[in-house]
Every structure is written in structure tokens, then in C-alpha cells.
Design an enzyme around this catalytic site. Structure first.
Site, PDB file in Angstrom:
ATOM      1  N   ASP A  99       0.861  -1.179   0.000  1.00 48.32           N
ATOM      2  CA  ASP A  99       0.000   0.000   0.000  1.00 48.32           C
ATOM      3  C   ASP A  99       0.895   1.225   0.000  1.00 48.32           C
ATOM      4  OD1 ASP A  99      -2.306   1.787   0.313  1.00 48.32           O
ATOM      5  OD2 ASP A  99      -3.370  -0.028   0.903  1.00 48.32           O
ATOM      6  N   HIS A 105      -2.673   2.927  -4.700  1.00 52.53           N
ATOM      7  CA  HIS A 105      -2.188   2.483  -3.387  1.00 52.53           C
ATOM      8  C   HIS A 105      -0.756   1.951  -3.519  1.00 52.53           C
ATOM      9  CE1 HIS A 105      -5.712   3.008  -0.801  1.00 52.53           C
ATOM     10  NE2 HIS A 105      -6.461   2.572  -1.776  1.00 52.53           N
ATOM     11  N   GLU A 115      -9.805   2.358  -5.557  1.00 55.41           N
ATOM     12  CA  GLU A 115      -9.559   3.756  -5.212  1.00 55.41           C
ATOM     13  C   GLU A 115      -8.467   4.445  -6.046  1.00 55.41           C
ATOM     14  OE1 GLU A 115     -11.112   3.894  -0.677  1.00 55.41           O
ATOM     15  OE2 GLU A 115      -9.039   3.255  -0.898  1.00 55.41           O
ATOM     16  N   TYR A 166     -15.619  -4.553   8.246  1.00 57.08           N
ATOM     17  CA  TYR A 166     -14.405  -3.766   8.463  1.00 57.08           C
ATOM     18  C   TYR A 166     -14.146  -3.640   9.962  1.00 57.08           C
ATOM     19  CZ  TYR A 166     -13.205  -2.536   3.653  1.00 57.08           C
ATOM     20  OH  TYR A 166     -12.781  -2.584   2.342  1.00 57.08           O
TER      21      TYR A 166
HETATM   22  C1  ACM Z   1     -10.730  -0.729   0.427  1.00 54.14           C
HETATM   23  O1  ACM Z   1     -11.189  -0.631   1.574  1.00 54.14           O
HETATM   24  N1  ACM Z   1     -10.236   0.333  -0.194  1.00 54.14           N
HETATM   25  C2  ACM Z   1     -10.706  -1.988  -0.275  1.00 54.14           C
END
Ligand code: ACM
Ligand code: ZN
Length: 774
Positions: free
Chosen positions: A204, A279, A344, A435
Site C-alpha cells: 500500500d 495504493h 480507489e 471492516y
Molecule cells: C478498500 O477498503 N479500499 C478496499
């Protein structure tokens, strides 16, 4: 003589056998606390007792390894040296039986007085059978301390197997670097909960965590960031590319191979994630030519948004690099899957880059979304050519999905549903249920986390099999996954706190039959799971025990109605008002508590007449301005209107959750409000309730001024507070107290000055929940 001797021996032997037998315990359904709940369980009368002479009967190497795990546990907690044999003794055995008729990862466990039989056809099945055995034994079996527990279990018959084939946990190694030891510990705990996929987020922006021999700078440079760990994640400064990073680390290929072997022997597949095209600041910091414009950037120390420094999709060298990296990755990880991220990406550079534009033209693509689709399809082709399959986050649907791709649906389940309808496999991991970086309890009592709420009970409600799937599409839902993003994780213990017990709830979602889901029964079993966690030394969260409150105000009766609740079903909540101790005499909570005077409220969940978990404490402070008219000289922001126009004088206080409906906010303006007490009163103090959350751009006021008036026109300042900005990594509440000589006034003007400019750019927010006047 000879005969006599024999008889003597027999007599001794039978006495010994009698001694070995513990008193018969009567087991009831209540003693069975297995998580995740087995498919089918029948409890019988009688018991089996483990001892030093219990034999582990095996016929192959797989069974030998699993038997070894069982023997090790008994060695540690009981000092037994259980022998592994191939010949069946007449009693006191655990017989591992290969049975091709049993489903994948499933097992049948038959416990009889004479011995235990485990039927399975694979490593997973045998392993899960012994994890089930551990959960029927005293929790001490999970520890490493010798105890004098009795190792008996009831005779029973269990048939068990998973609902879903993908039961995943994701660890983000980039934002916080977890080393080999913690990963291996996590693997052990995953086995306990019958998870079978560990997804390692290895790449990342904030750190590249996997050694790639052909590109050493990925870890020489990309694995290290400038240490700003003392500042909040989202307000860390952008560093100069030349500054040396000292915070981070990476896993050598040899470490990763060890982890893979360890996982494989425990029925866990490790899926590596190599993010692209976004990322990847850590890669671009190492090799700037991977970006469109050879940007020289630093590995960012904290939050980065939007993510515009991404791989160039036009240059051939980008693909050469990625293929080389993937070659090494595929060499380490035997998994059928490679996760390529794909989330993203802000593609503004692709719109300006001549290489990307040339690619769009040559390939006949419509836009940069189709260029990302081209990127992913090309990588998929490469991965497929090596006999592997591609997984990506649901953004890979945009611009057209790669032909064989599996989608990991995180922005809700819609992406997963769409992909399944198109015939693709999907893994459901919607953030609102999966999450584990979200808060699990009231924010005021929890360590700093991502500003969203996922309590244990909500995890339990998750179902990967969403309603709109047609029967033929359901086969594409491989399962679900809990993701621990680690922006707010600073230690392995903090990681444990976020994972457990929410992983217990997730394990039941993914393993157990949907029809057997029962929250009340789960919470009963969970309390035994907590004892197992204690044995294992896991720093689990007890947030589910916490009492949460909501308050409403009735301006007519001038009363506060305080509601208390808890996650457990039919909770026994007791409370006291004032200084009384929270003990046997506490009142049982049955309906909202009416409060009309300043008081302390203490409450807790009770078990057998005793409070458990942390005690809830709230002080309700009535004051002179309660319910009085307010004249806002500058309006509050329309997104933070509090509880209405009287929110600042409603006595109900805001929490660290700035979305809780009690906060009013100003950006970038100051707060200026005049309170009308309706008649002249003697006052001596004003308290302003404020909040700071620098990561969210919320700062304490730099000054607060109090001025008073008898006519509402001529004001005289009676007190002032000033404060310089300082870095604060936490979310915090502060009551700013301005005391002054007793004075008589009807009008009070309060001005709180906004910091105006956030130190990391953008405007600053000023948050206020109450103005107390005494
Ligand atoms: C993510 O939470 N951007 C996969
Ligand atoms: Zn480009």
C-alpha cells in the site's frame, strides 16, 4: 505362586483403572459452547477421559501432524505424553479415520466411553474436529500452563462442516507492519475459529512489505516511512522524498515461505495482495519511473487522499515490472489466487499522460475507466497464463470486468451481486459488516479507530448470501471475510482488540448453517470463548458488555429521558443515581430514566447480582441556560445541527462520535452566540463543551470570550481563555471553563475562535456541544 502373582497384578490393574476414572459428570446442552456452532450435535450420557495413556491412532502423515497438535496441547497443560500408534488398542484411543465420503473440511466426531473416532478426508476436517474437542474441554486446554483440570468430555456425536468455502481474514501489513510471529499467532487463532483464508495486504502507499529480489529498492526505500506515529493518521505531513524513513519493515521471502508452510499445515490458504494501479506510493517512491511523470515522492507517513500517484498504464515498462514482481510472488505463495487490489485509483494523471493517452488510442478505449479495465485484464491474462486466478476489489467492475476475475465486494454487496449475476465468483466483505477497523463500542470508551461503528451484534447479522441472488447465482458466492485495516493499529495487542471477539461472530456467519444462527445462544457461548481467549493471552475486547446511552430532552417538563442499552439480549442492567454504590441495591433498568436535577448516573450489566464489564458513568448537569433562547450571530453548519436550535443548552452532552447528533459545528467561522436568560441572574461561570479530532480536521478553539449584558446591547467582557495549537493524535473532549467574579446579567455572549486553517491544509472545524452557565 505364578497364578497368584497374575491375579495380584490384575487386581492392581483394575484398581488403577478405577482410580483413573473421574467421577461421572452430568453434561447438559448448556455445557456445550462451541463457536462456530456445529451443524449437528447429539449429546449422550457418559464421558470419555483423556490421560497419559490415551493413544492417537493414525494411518498417514496428515493425521500425524494433526494428532501432534492435540498431543502438544495435552503435553503443555497436563504433562501427558500421548503416544501416536498405528494399531488400535481396545480402549482409551483417539482414532483418526480417513473417510472419502465426508465432505471437504468436514468431520464426524464420535465420542464414546472407550474412545474417540474422527472421520474426515482432509487436513481441515481432522483439524477442525480437534478444535471442536478443545472447545468441549475446560478453557485451560487452550493455554500453556499446567493445571489440574479434569480432562473429560461427554460422549456425543457431531457431524459438522462449513457453510462457505472462503472464510477469510485480512491483515493490512502496510499501514502497520506485523511480523512473522504475530502472523503465525493469528493463524493459530484462525484455526480455532475455523477460518481458512488469510489475505495479506502486502502493498500500500504507506509501506511495501514483501521482498522482491529483482527490485531491491521496493524494500530498501518503499518499506520505510518517516516516523510521524505521534500525529493522527490523517494529519501527518507530506515528507520530502530525500528524508530517510525509519518506521516500517518487510518480510523476507524466506519468512513468507515459512509462514506459508505453517498456514498450509493448518488448512489456511494465504492469498497475497499486490495492489495496482493505485495504493502504490511506496513503489513509486522506490522507482519513480513507474508513475506517469516520473514523480519523485516520499513514502507517505499517513493518510493520503485522493490517490493520484499511480502506476502509468501506458508505459510497457510498468507491465514488465509487474510481471517480474508477480513471478516472484507466485513462486512464494501456492494459492490459486493473486489479489491485485484495484481500488480507489484517481486517474487524473492518466488523463494528462502522453503514454496513457497513446494507449487509450491504440487500444480503442473510451476513457480512463476502460484503461483501468485494460490494465486489469492484461494482468489477469498474465496471472492466468501461470495457472492462477485474479481477485480484485469491486472497482475492477468499472470499465468492464476481466473475464475470469473474482470480485471482492467491499463498497456494500452491490458489486458482488452484479459480478455474480455476470457469472463471476465473489467474496462478500461489505465494510458496514466486515471492516474491523471500525469502532465496536461507544467512542468515548474505545481506542481511536476509523470513524464508523461495527458492534459485535452487527457482525453476527451479516450474511454473504444476499437476497437478490437467483438460485443459480448463489454458487458464485464463495464466502466472506473480515478485514482489519491498520491505520489506527499501533501494536499486536491493539490488533487483537479489534479482531476478537468480532472474529468469533464472523466465524459463525461463515461456518454455521444460516438456520442455526441465534444471537442469544451465541452470546451464551461467547462468555466461555472469553475464558478461552484468557487462556491464550489474547487482548480481546469486552466492549459488548458496555452500556450505551441515548438521551432526549422534554423542554415542557424540563426532564431528560435517559435510555440505557446493551448488546446482549434481555440484559440485566442496573443503575444508581448520585453517589450510591452500584451493588445489590441498584435499581433494575426497565424504562428510560427521568432526570430533572444534576446527578451522576452509574450503570452496568449484571450477572448473578454482580456488575460485569466497565461501569457506565455519566454526569447530567443542569445549569442556568437550560432551554433558554439562543441568538446565533453566525449560523452553524447545516451538516452538524445538533439536536436542533436549543442543542447547545439541552443539557445532553456530545460524545467523541461527532456524528452523534449533539454537536453543532462551524467551518471556517467562529462561533458567536448570545444566550438570553429571560431575567437578570447572578452568574459566575461559563463552560464550553468542545471536541478535537485533528485527523478529521476538528480543532479546539484558539480562544473563548465571555461578555455579559443586562440590556442585550452593551456587552462587557468578563472572562477570556486562549490556547495555542498543539499536535494531538487522539480524539478528545474538553470542557473549557471560564470563571469570573459574580455578576448580574440577562444576556451572555460567547465567542469561540476557530483555528481557521488546518495545519495540514484545508479549513478547520470548530465543534461545540453545550454552553453551561452557572
Ligand atoms: C478498500 O477498503 N479500499 C478496499
Ligand atoms: Zn501514464
Amino acid at each position: 505362586m505364578k497364578t497368584l502373582h497374575k491375579i495380584g497384578l490384575l487386581a492392581i490393574a483394575s484398581t488403577l483403572m478405577l482410580c483413573k476414572e473421574s467421577p461421572q459428570r452430568v453434561f447438559t446442552e448448556n455445557d456445550i459452547t462451541i463457536i462456530p456452532k456445529p451443524k449437528d450435535l447429539q449429546l449422550h450420557k457418559g464421558q470419555f477421559e483423556f490421560d497419559n495413556d490415551t493413544k492417537l491412532v493414525i494411518t498417514n502423515e496428515t493425521q500425524n501432524e494433526v494428532a501432534g497438535i492435540l498431543a502438544d496441547h495435552f503435553q503443555q497443560v497436563a504433562g501427558y505424553n500421548m503416544e501416536t500408534v498405528e494399531d488400535m488398542p481396545s480402549s482409551n484411543y483417539i482414532h483418526f479415520i480417513y473417510d472419502v465420503k465426508v465432505n471437504d473440511e468436514s468431520y464426524e466426531l464420535i465420542v464414546e466411553k472407550e474412545g474417540i473416532k474422527i472421520y474426515a478426508k482432509d487436513n481441515g476436517g481432522f483439524l477442525y474436529a480437534i478444535e471442536t474437542i478443545f472447545q468441549i474441554l475446560p478453557p485451560a486446554i487452550e493455554g500453556n500452563q499446567k493445571t489440574n483440570s479434569q480432562w473429560v468430555m461427554p460422549t456425543l456425536h457431531i457431524k459438522d462442516g462449513p457453510r462457505f468455502q472462503h472464510r477469510g481474514v485480512m491483515l493490512d501489513l502496510s499501514r502497520h507492519f506485523f511480523g512473522k510471529d504475530y502472523i503465525q499467532k493469528t493463524i493459530d487463532r484462525m484455526v480455532m475459529h475455523k477460518f481458512n483464508v488469510l489475505h495479506l495486504h502486502l502493498v500500500d502507499d504507506q509501506g511495501w512489505r514483501i521482498e522482491i529480489k529483482k527490485y531491491p529498492k521496493l524494500t530498501e526505500i518503499g518499506a520505510w516511512r518517516v516516523d510521524q506515529e505521534d500525529a493522527p493518521w490523517n494529519s501527518r505531513k507530506i515528507n520530502d522524498p530525500g528524508e530517510k524513513g525509519t518506521y516500517g519493515g518487510y518480510l523476507k521471502q524466506s519468512d513468507l515461505k515459512e509462514i506459508v508452510d505453517y498456514a498450509q499445515s493448518r488448512n489456511i490458504e494465504i492469498i497475497p495482495e499486490i495492489e495496482m494501479p493505485a495504493h502504490v506510493s511506496s513503489a513509486i517512491a522506490s522507482y519513480p519511473e513507474l508513475a506517469c511523470f516520473d514523480q519523485k515522492i516520499a513514502v507517505p507517513s499517513g493518510g493520503l487522499w485522493p490517490i493520484t500517484d499511480i502506476y502509468c498504464a501506458g508505459k510497457e515498462t510498468t507491465f514488465t515490472f509487474l510481471e517480474d514482481v508477480l513471478d516472484e510472488v507466485m513462486e512464494i505463495f501456492p494459492s490459486d489466487y493473486i489479489h491485485i487490489g484495484g481500488d480507489e485509483a484517481t486517474k487524473t494523471n492518466w488523463k494528462k499522460c502522453p503514454h496513457c493517452q497513446k494507449r487509450i488510442k491504440e487500444e480503442g478505449l473510451k476513457d480512463v475507466d476502460e484503461l483501468q479495465s485494460y490494465f486489469v485484464k492484461r494482468i489477469e491474462k498474465y496471472i492466468n497464463s501461470k495457472g492462477k486466478k485474479l481477485i480484485g476489489w469491486d472497482e475492477i467492475l468499472e470499465g468492464g470486468l476481466a473475464p475470469e476475475a473474482t470480485v471482492m465486494s467491499w463498497r456494500g454487496t452491490e458489486g458482488g451481486l452484479k459480478a455474480a449475476q455476470e457469472g463471476h465468483d465473489v467474496i462478500m466483505t461489505p465494510e458496514s459488516y466486515c471492516y474491523f477497523n471500525f469502532y465496536q463500542g461507544p467512542q468515548d470508551l474505545e481506542p481511536l479507530a476509523f470513524n464508523a461503528y461495527l458492534p459485535l451484534s452487527k457482525v453476527y447479522q451479516f450474511d454473504p448470501m444476499v437476497d437478490d441472488l437467483k438460485p443459480e447465482e448463489t454458487q458464485h458466492v464463495l464466502g466472506g471475510q473480515a478485514n482489519l485495516w491498520s491505520e489506527y493499529i499501533t501494536t499486536p495487542e491493539a490488533s487483537e482488540y479489534m479482531l476478537y471477539p468480532r472474529l468469533a461472530a464472523m466465524s459463525e456467519v461463515l461456518w454455521s448453517k444460516k438456520e442455526s444462527k441465534d444471537w442469544k445462544d451465541f452470546t451464551r457461548r461467547l462468555e466461555k470463548q472469553f475464558e478461552r481467549y484468557d487462556s491464550m493471552g489474547i487482548n480481546y475486547s469486552k466492549s459488548a458488555y458496555l452500556i450505551t446511552s441515548t438521551a432526549t430532552v422534554d423542554m415542557d417538563t424540563e426532564e431528560i429521558n435517559l435510555s440505557l442499552s446493551n448488546e446482549f439480549p434481555n440484559p440485566d442492567i442496573r443503575y444508581v443515581l448520585g453517589d450510591d454504590a452500584l451493588d445489590d441495591n441498584a435499581l433494575q433498568y426497565t424504562e428510560p430514566i427521568k432526570i430533572s436535577n444534576t446527578t451522576i448516573v452509574k450503570a452496568s450489566l449484571f450477572r448473578q447480582g454482580k456488575p460485569i464489564g466497565r461501569v457506565f458513568v455519566d454526569t447530567i448537569k443542569f445549569h442556568r441556560a437550560f432551554g433558554k433562547k439562543l441568538d446565533f450571530k453566525k449560523p452553524f453548519n447545516k451538516n452538524y445541527t445538533g439536536d436542533g436550535p436549543l442543542s447547545l443548552v439541552n443539557v445532553i452532552r456530545g460524545s467523541k462520535n461527532f456524528h452523534d447528533g449533539q454537536w453543532q459545528a462551524w467551518i471556517p467561522h467562529d462561533m458567536e452566540v448570545v444566550i438570553d436568560l429571560e431575567e437578570p441572574q447572578e452568574i459566575h461561570q461559563v463552560i464550553l463543551g468542545t471536541l478535537e479530532n485533528q485527523g478529521a480536521g476538528i480543532h479546539y478553539p484558539t480562544s473563548v470570550s465571555v461578555a455579559v449584558s443586562t440590556d442585550g446591547k452593551n456587552f462587557k467582557e468578563v472572562g477570556k481563555y486562549t490556547r495555542a495549537f498543539s499536535v494531538n493524535p487522539n480524539a478528545e473532549l474538553m470542557d473549557i471553563n471560564i470563571s469570573f467574579n459574580k455578576t448580574t446579567a440577562q444576556y451572555i455572549k460567547v465567542i469561540a475562535t476557530n483555528l481557521k486553517k488546518s495545519p495540514t491544509g484545508g479549513s478547520s472545524w470548530l465543534f461545540v456541544d453545550e454552553i453551561l452557565v452557572n
